[in-house]
Design a protein around this motif. Structure first.
Motif, short mmCIF file in Angstrom:
data_model
loop_
_atom_site.label_atom_id
_atom_site.label_comp_id
_atom_site.label_asym_id
_atom_site.label_seq_id
_atom_site.Cartn_x
_atom_site.Cartn_y
_atom_site.Cartn_z
N GLU A 1 -53.73 60.03 -0.15
CA GLU A 1 -53.76 60.45 -1.57
C GLU A 1 -54.32 59.35 -2.46
N LYS A 2 -53.89 58.12 -2.18
CA LYS A 2 -54.38 57.02 -3.00
C LYS A 2 -55.87 56.77 -2.72
N ALA A 3 -56.22 56.82 -1.42
CA ALA A 3 -57.63 56.60 -1.06
C ALA A 3 -58.52 57.65 -1.72
N ARG A 4 -57.99 58.84 -1.82
CA ARG A 4 -58.77 59.93 -2.43
C ARG A 4 -59.10 59.60 -3.90
N ALA B 1 -61.88 57.01 -3.78
CA ALA B 1 -63.14 57.60 -3.33
C ALA B 1 -63.73 58.50 -4.41
N ALA B 2 -62.88 59.29 -5.05
CA ALA B 2 -63.36 60.22 -6.08
C ALA B 2 -63.97 59.43 -7.24
N HIS B 3 -63.28 58.36 -7.61
CA HIS B 3 -63.78 57.51 -8.70
C HIS B 3 -65.16 56.97 -8.36
N THR C 1 -61.03 44.50 -2.80
CA THR C 1 -61.79 43.74 -3.81
C THR C 1 -61.33 44.15 -5.20
N ALA C 2 -60.98 45.40 -5.34
CA ALA C 2 -60.48 45.91 -6.62
C ALA C 2 -61.50 45.77 -7.75
N HIS C 3 -62.77 45.72 -7.37
CA HIS C 3 -63.81 45.57 -8.40
C HIS C 3 -64.03 46.85 -9.17
N LEU D 1 -54.97 52.13 -11.57
CA LEU D 1 -54.58 52.23 -10.15
C LEU D 1 -54.39 50.83 -9.58
N GLU D 2 -53.29 50.65 -8.85
CA GLU D 2 -53.00 49.32 -8.29
C GLU D 2 -53.92 49.03 -7.11
N PRO D 3 -54.37 47.77 -7.00
CA PRO D 3 -55.16 47.39 -5.82
C PRO D 3 -54.35 47.57 -4.53
N THR D 4 -55.02 47.40 -3.42
CA THR D 4 -54.52 47.54 -2.03
C THR D 4 -54.29 49.00 -1.64
N LEU D 5 -54.54 49.23 -0.34
CA LEU D 5 -54.37 50.60 0.17
C LEU D 5 -53.16 50.62 1.10
N GLN D 6 -52.05 50.94 0.53
CA GLN D 6 -50.83 50.98 1.33
C GLN D 6 -49.82 51.92 0.69
N ALA D 7 -48.91 52.38 1.51
CA ALA D 7 -47.88 53.26 0.97
C ALA D 7 -46.67 53.21 1.88
N GLU D 8 -45.56 53.54 1.31
CA GLU D 8 -44.37 53.59 2.14
C GLU D 8 -43.62 54.88 1.91
#
Ligand SMILES: Cc1cc2nc3c(=O)[nH]c(=O)nc-3n(C[C@H](O)[C@H](O)[C@H](O)COP(=O)(O)OP(=O)(O)OC[C@H]3O[C@@H](n4cnc5c(N)ncnc54)[C@H](O)[C@@H]3O)c2cc1C
Lengths: 285, 793
Positions: free
Chosen positions: B570-573, B576-578, B615-617, B623-630
């Motif tokens: 969900e976050k990656a989406r 990617a959409a952006h 990179t969060a450029h 949206l917070e940097p890093t691709l992680q979820a718990e």
């Protein structure tokens, strides 16, 4: 568990080994395959000060065909015994019984001589040696002597081998024409010790049993011959029913114990059933 | 990196286990391999007696031995002598005796800890035990459960005034329902089954290393445990080392079967001593210690009564248990019979159920969870009594089962015990099993052997089992007074280079989690299995979890993996959409790649998104940097695997020896993540269940001496003792979790025991044999047969 501290020597010859045993005094012990010795050490049921390792003495290893008999070095491993062509063709009973000892790991290290010298009543090979009238060569500070199997097993874990002596080799006469053999082992798991074992060698002539030799495993403090069955079988026709009838006295002269494996009554019952089966199988009934 | 294009659905593939190379070659870190500078080795002096007062105890002699640094009895240890916790007070008035790590003045079972020595090497510590002087005055021991609750019995804990730990009732239909059902019955069959005591006998002995880690004030404990998370909480409570200073690591662990689901005396001692002395303390048990000091399993007397009409319709079931606690309560000792409580009705419909269990103390090693924990006992009882009922009313045992089981179209079904089974298809599993087994042919052969009076008789045993697994909805546990929850946790991090770290709160000890968990995440994320690293078993790197037992890891932990993976996607989406300049809803996600719907040339792989998140450029605003979820998931309900197990036994009527001729099982565990792992779990479970039927059984004498204290007497079967199993499956997905999975860790062990015993009884039925004590030792079979032949029952 962790054994107590001990010294260890690895002699190259029988003489050196005897010297080491004598030097070590009361507390020295032979170790060959270690398959019975190591458990004792680890449970601290034995705490020898010196272990004399006989596993690498050349004279004590190997199998020799003497024409009418076969000589097996005491330090020959179970695996080498059971896979030897000489043993398989001339002392098949020993090859068959050895194949039932424990598992491949134990058979790779444990030795024929160790199994006899240990004198464990539940060991499979003493009864075989007894049924086949083997002779043991024992070396000690006073030289060498030959002891017949019937005099070799003295009591629980006690044999004719003295504390400063070594079992060097075992000679087993070949059986010759007309003989068949069988080892019937009764245990609960494939690598378990025998609750009862029956080693049978039977000579058949003209459809009748001419001679039978039966050794029983784990039926007394030492392996015993089922002599009353042996005589009852002489002259009996090779038929399952007759053999069964003759086997009814299998428990005579035994001293069955009660343990977790079996109580006395059941063990005696097994002696009768297994004797009949071993004899039938050996005689081709 | 593996080519992304190679990625195909990972779930359902029999992938070989990633972890096997290191586990099988031993090139890994077992607890005993951990060598820390300055470590002291602990050796424990244990009680050789079943019950005795310690009249003299002097450890000073041990100090004279080489290499010894310290020696302690309870006296010297003082406040550091923590007590083993029990977290399941099943009733308000449960009797819970103190269980000090080192005995205080009295030993209550063979193996009870009396004193300890710390030395520079394990060998020195073992030698020095001989320097401890201890004298005992024998106290009367009580081993037999019924004797223990009889008037005037010697007491295991004299201060408690009773050997009764608790009495538990469950009467879902009210207290007269069973009597009413029974009044309507044409047939009532009653049997007493003994579910004997077993020893877990895992391959790697228990081992502990506890070490203060430098200046941080952290204390790390490595333990061969199934439950690092549970252990941390309990060790904190027992030793007072703050939870945030205590790190528990379960390195690779060589089996557990419930035996390592514990907070053991030795773990408490190692932590307390490491903390006090400021140096590493190490202990590895010997097998001899394991046999007496690792908790045992089972050990119940089961009085079972079933009421039915003469044409075989079940009306009611009454269960009266006496359950052996052993000398003390450990982590969930009293709760084990209650885990079975709900499962006595099995897969059958009936009107009334009545359950009572009395927990009893005896001078034996404490009992606790052992593969199946309560459910093997209940399955044994119901599947045995079904055969007895079938015999009583002259009905084919499979017909009786078919007549009473819950039909496929009746699911979800709420049983007489109050559980709602979500799904099942007993018809399909049974049909498949009967065909594989060649049931009809074997029945014909059986007829022939019976007619000819063959010395070797053939018997067929059935077990149509189900079990509840996937512990557990936290509220349900709360209602049962269990003091923890049953949720599970997962964190998924997609690293900048596209590799994945999957942190799980489950703690494998041989099950293959690393492979199976990777498969689930692989399908969710579209990232190859080999790019996923599963991190587990360390409270520093995986701080949340409820660990591995009760076939829960997949059924519960799998949901957390799926959910965490979905959150990552969900976050990656959004990212990617952006970057693809479309709305998130306009993206499809397939095999790890986001594509713009209608313009598939515009795409972005999830790995590339991970780099962007790093990179969060160019991330969407806010949206917070890093691709992680718990994700932490509390399961909605249990899951109910089931199966039909069929066993053919040849019984030598002369010697009593029973040999397994064939074994067929068709298990339904819902969706299989990795069929190879499933098959492995089934095989191992079968071996253990068959072992209970034929080989294993802990035996005490009346003084409390464990007679089966080594593998020479406690017979664990090996491969040569078992036939080649025929295993197959049907797939009825669970509806209580989104993966549709059910547990399989215990299925084989739960199902197989009654199948084997039913087969032996079936072989001997013509002689009048109607029961067979376990293990079916040849002598026992022979005796039972003789008694039946002489007309006794
Ligand atoms: C798990 C397991 C299962 C087993 N199952 C069986 C079984 O089913 N059937 C069976 O028969 N055996 C079984 N054994 C025992 C096995 O056969 C041993 O190998 C054998 O008993 C001893 O041989 P060893 O060479 O290992 O003797 P060791 O262990 O080295 O020595 C045993 C004893 O014999 C003495 N000794 C050894 N060699 C000599 C010698 N040349 N001269 C004088 N004294 C000597 C030693 O001093 C010691 O007292 C089993 C062993 C194990 C560990």
């Amino acid at each position: 568990m962790i054994p107590s501290t001990f010294d260890y020597v690895r002699p190259k010859s029988v003489d050196e080994a005897i010297a080491a045993l004598t030097a070590g005094g009361e507390d020295s012990k032979v170790i060959t395959g270690g398959q019975s010795m190591l458990p004792l050490l680890r449970l601290r049921m034995a705490a020898p000060s010196v272990l004399v390792d006989c596993a690498r003495i050349d004279e004590m290893k190997g199998i020799k065909d003497n024409g009418d008999s076969v000589t097996i070095g005491a330090a020959t491993t179970h695996l080498d015994v059971m896979s030897s062509d000489i043993v398989k063709s001339h002392v098949k009973l020993l090859a068959d019984a050895t194949a039932t000892v424990a598992d491949p790991q134990v058979r790779h290290r444990g030795t024929f001589g160790g199994a006899l010298a240990h004198g464990d009543p539940a060991g499979d090979l003493p009864a075989v040696a007894l049924a086949l009238d083997a002779t043991m060569e024992i070396a000690g500070p006073k030289g060498r002597r030959q002891v017949a199997a019937k005099d070799f097993f003295v009591d629980y874990f006690t044999t004719a081998v003295g504390p400063d002596e070594i079992l060097v080799s075992i000679t087993i006469p070949k059986l010759g024409k007309g003989w068949g053999t069988c080892y019937e082992k009764f245990n609960r798991t494939a690598n378990g010790w025998a609750i009862v074992g029956v080693a049978a060698a039977v000579k058949v002539e003209g459809g009748k049993i001419a001679e039978a030799r039966i050794g029983l495993t784990n039926c007394a403090a030492v392996p015993v011959r089922a002599s009353s069955v042996e005589s009852a079988l002489t002259g009996v026709a090779v038929s399952a029913t007759e053999i069964e009838a003759a086997s009814q006295s299998a428990a005579d002269g035994t001293r069955a114990t009660t343990d977790l494996g079996a109580d006395k009554e059941y063990r005696e019952h097994l002696m009768r059933v297994l004797t009949a089966r071993a004899v039938s199988c050996a005689a081709g009934a | 990196m593996t080519e992304l294009a190679d990625h195909v659905a990972a779930i359902g593939r029999p992938i070989k286990r990633k972890e096997d190379a290191r586990l099988l070659t031993g090139k890994t870190q077992w607890t005993d391999n951990i060598q820390l500078p300055g470590a002291l080795h602990m050796a424990i002096l244990r009680s050789p007696m079943g019950h005795a007062k310690i009249t003299k105890l002097d450890v000073s002699g041990a100090l004279k031995y080489p290499g010894v640094e310290a020696a302690y009895s309870a006296t010297e240890l003082g406040d550091l002598n923590g007590s083993v916790p029990c977290v399941w007070p099943v009733t308000d008035d449960m009797v819970a005796p103190d269980f000090p790590a080192l005995a205080k003045g009295e030993v209550r079972h063979m193996g009870d800890c009396v004193a300890l020595v710390l030395a520079h090497t394990a060998a020195q510590a073992a030698d020095a035990l001989e320097g401890i002087v201890v004298e005992y005055a024998t106290l009367p021991a009580v081993i037999d459960m019924e004797a223990a609750i009889a008037d005037g019995s010697p007491l295991v804990h004299s201060d408690k005034g009773t050997n009764k730990c608790y009495t538990y009732h469950l009467q879902p239909q009210g207290d007269s329902a069973y009597a009413e059902a029974k009044a309507k019955a044409d047939v009532v069959v009653k049997r007493r089954f003994i579910n004997q005591r077993l020893i877990p006998a895992f391959m790697e002995p228990r081992a502990v290393v506890a070490a203060p880690m430098g200046t941080s004030g952290e204390l790390t404990i490595w333990s061969a445990t199934q439950v690092p998370h549970v252990l941390r909480v309990l060790l904190t409570l027992v030793t007072g080392v703050p939870e945030n200073k205590l790190r528990v690591v379960a390195p690779d662990v060589g089996g557990g079967f419930g035996g390592k689901l514990q907070c053991y005396r030795e773990e408490i001692l190692c932590v307390a001593l490491a903390n006090k002395l400021g140096r590493p303390i190490k202990w590895t048990e010997t097998r001899s210690e394991d046999m007496v000091a690792t908790h045992h399993g089972r050990d119940q007397i089961q009085d079972i009564e079933i009421a039915a009409t003469k044409d075989g319709k079940l009306l009611g079931l009454k269960v009266d248990l006496i359950a052996n606690m052993g000398a003390y309560l450990q982590i969930i000792t009293p709760g084990i019979p209650l885990l079975g409580m709900f499962m006595y009705p099995g897969i059958y419909k009936m009107d009334a159920y009545d359950f009572t269990c009395i927990g009893v103390f005896t001078n034996t090693t404490p009992t606790d969870a052992y593969r199946g924990a309560g459910r093997p006992e209940s399955t044994y009882a119901i599947e045995r009594i079904m055969d007895e009922l079938a015999n009583e009313i002259g009905m084919e045992p499979m017909e009786l089962r078919k007549k009473n089981w819950i039909k496929h179209e009746e699911f979800p079904y709420t049983t007489v015990a109050g559980l709602t089974y979500d799904s099942g298809n007993y018809e399909a599993a049974t049909e498949k099993a009967l065909a594989l087994f060649k049931y009809d042919e074997l029945r014909k052969e059986q007829e022939k052997r019976r007619a000819s009076g063959d010395k070797v008789q053939l018997g067929i045993g059935i077990s149509t089992f189900t079990e509840m697994c996937g512990l557990a909805p936290s509220r349900t546990l709360g209602a049962l007074k269990y003091v923890a929850g049953g949720w599970e946790h997962c964190t998924i991090r997609v690293l900048p280079t596209g590799k994945v770290e999957l942190v799980t709160g489950t703690s494998p000890h041989g099950q293959g989690h690393e492979t199976a968990w990777s498969q689930i995440a692989s399908d969710t994320l579209g990232i190859p299995v080999d790019d996923i690293e599963v991190i587990h078993g360390d409270t520093r790197t995986s701080p949340y979890g409820m660990d591995t037992y009760g076939s829960r890891s997949l059924a519960v932990g799998g949901q957390a993996i799926l959910r965490a993976g979905e959150k990552v996607v969900e976050k990656a989406r959004l990212i990617a959409a952006h970057q693809l300049e479309c709305s998130p809803a306009d993206l499809e996600f397939d095999h790890g790649t986001f594509r713009v719907k209608g313009d598939p040339s515009k795409e972005k792989a999830i790995q590339a998104v991970a780099f962007e998140a790093f990179t969060a450029h160019d991330l969407p605003d806010g949206l917070e940097p890093t691709l992680q979820a718990e994700s932490t998931v509390d399961p909605q309900d249990f899951s109910y695997p089931h199966g039909t197990h069929l066993c053919a036994m040849e019984v030598d009527t002369e010697t009593g020896k029973s040999v397994m001729r064939s074994y067929v099982c068709v298990d339904d565990i819902g969706i299989q993540i990795n069929p190879l792992i499933v098959e492995g779990q089934v095989h191992g479970g079968l071996a253990q269940g068959i072992a209970q039927a034929l080989y294993e059984g802990a035996v005490y004498d009346s003084d409390g001496q464990l007679l089966t204290a080594s593998f020479a007497d406690y017979l664990v079967p090996g491969a040569p003792d078992l036939p080649s199993f025929t295993t197959d499956h049907t797939v009825t997905p669970s509806t209580t979790n989104p993966l549709g999975t059910k547990g399989v860790g215990e299925a084989g062990a739960i199902a197989s025991t009654p199948a084997v015993i039913n087969a032996i009884v079936d072989a001997l039925r013509p002689f009048g044999v109607n029961d067979m004590p376990m293990p079916a030792h040849p002598m026992t079979v022979w005796r039972t047969l003789n008694a039946a032949r002489q007309g006794g029952k």
